[in-house]
Design an enzyme around this catalytic site. Structure first.
Site, PDB file in Angstrom:
ATOM      1  N   CYS A   1    -118.958  25.076  19.222  1.00 16.47           N
ATOM      2  CA  CYS A   1    -120.501  24.074  18.596  1.00 16.47           C
ATOM      3  C   CYS A   1    -121.112  23.648  20.009  1.00 16.47           C
ATOM      4  O   CYS A   1    -120.390  23.193  21.379  1.00 16.47           O
ATOM      5  CB  CYS A   1    -120.088  23.076  18.043  1.00 16.47           C
ATOM      6  SG  CYS A   1    -121.490  21.732  17.882  1.00 16.47           S
TER       7      CYS A   1
ATOM      8  N   GLU B   1    -126.875  27.701  15.300  1.00 18.91           N
ATOM      9  CA  GLU B   1    -125.417  28.679  16.334  1.00 18.91           C
ATOM     10  C   GLU B   1    -126.109  29.685  15.661  1.00 18.91           C
ATOM     11  O   GLU B   1    -127.846  29.986  15.691  1.00 18.91           O
ATOM     12  CB  GLU B   1    -124.000  28.783  15.002  1.00 18.91           C
ATOM     13  CG  GLU B   1    -123.233  29.772  15.284  1.00 18.91           C
ATOM     14  CD  GLU B   1    -122.635  29.425  16.617  1.00 18.91           C
ATOM     15  OE1 GLU B   1    -122.696  29.783  17.873  1.00 18.91           O
ATOM     16  OE2 GLU B   1    -122.085  28.571  16.383  1.00 18.91           O
TER      17      GLU B   1
END
Length: 258
Positions: free
Chosen positions: A2, A118
């Site tokens: 992340c 992402e």
């Protein structure tokens, strides 16, 4: 991993959503659609309140919002620059890593987020996606925090930092990346934040399939690739247009780490 997320709700809204007291003090609320490492962001902690002499009250706890910098700096670190390399901690090994094991036992937090970004590799390009709750509620990333003091400057304010735990991606998320933030369901918040609970091994698991299935996986514009871009347009659905002759470009210093 992340490495980018969005956090746009003001402290008053987060305090109500997380049943917490707003202790962000002089923090100036602003919607951040492109949170990157080293930024100051709101987290949620639960601690024993202290009296005027600094003694904790063992019979009560207070859940509160605190501002911290993303990128954990262990209390024993010689230099705060190490935080840039510690934005994430793997749930599978966090209990044994010197940089994280003390925080895992004593200093856990929640990191509120609208969602995270992402990048999926599509041929020669990287297509960004925004993972968010379909109902608009905040996601709660499992986090750890630490306080670091500069021994060379005793008058400097202590630096409070955090890291986001990650785990193996499951369900629909595996089509985008093999890792994901450890998103905690509401029923696990109290146990994760409990300052008197040192063993949280039973919570270091991938989110449930039910939680992941409730997420919207939204393709977004490559504008998010640069931390210099920050606005609501970053989270707007943007269907990719195949173009094999024109690979996506990233600012060198802003390329999402892999």
């Amino acid at each position: 991993m992340c490495g980018r997320y969005a956090a746009t709700k003001d402290p008053a809204t987060l305090a109500a959503e997380f049943d917490a007291v707003d202790e962000t003090d002089s923090y100036e609320p602003r919607a951040d659609y492109n949170v990157a490492p080293t930024k100051q962001e709101v987290t949620v902690v639960q601690r024993h309140p202290r009296d005027d002499e600094g003694n904790p009250d063992p019979n009560s706890t207070v859940r509160s919002l605190r501002v911290m910098r993303w990128g954990l700096v262990p209390f024993w670190a010689k230099d705060k620059s190490v935080g840039a390399k510690m934005i994430n901690a793997r749930a599978e090994s966090v209990a044994t890593k010197p940089a994280f094991k003390s925080s895992l036992a004593k200093r856990r937090c929640l990191v509120p987020a609208d969602g995270w970004y992402e990048w999926r590799r599509d041929g020669g390009t990287k297509q960004p996606f925004f993972m968010t709750s379909a109902d608009g509620s905040s996601l709660a990333f499992a986090g750890l925090w630490s306080t670091w003091r500069d021994k060379a400057d005793e008058e400097a304010e202590p630096l409070v930092t955090y890291t986001v735990l990650t785990t193996d991606a499951i369900g629909q998320l595996t089509d985008i990346h093999d890792r994901m933030p450890m998103v905690l369901p509401r029923e696990s918040w109290a146990a994760w934040l409990d300052p008197d609970r040192e063993d949280v091994s039973d919570l270091l698991v991938a989110p449930s399939m039910e939680l992941v299935s409730a997420l919207e996986l939204r393709p977004v514009s490559s504008a998010v690739n640069s931390v210099r871009n920050n606005g609501p347009e970053l989270v707007v659905r943007h269907e990719p247009v195949p173009d094999l002759d024109e690979p996506a470009l990233f600012d060198v210093e802003d390329t999402p780490g892999r």
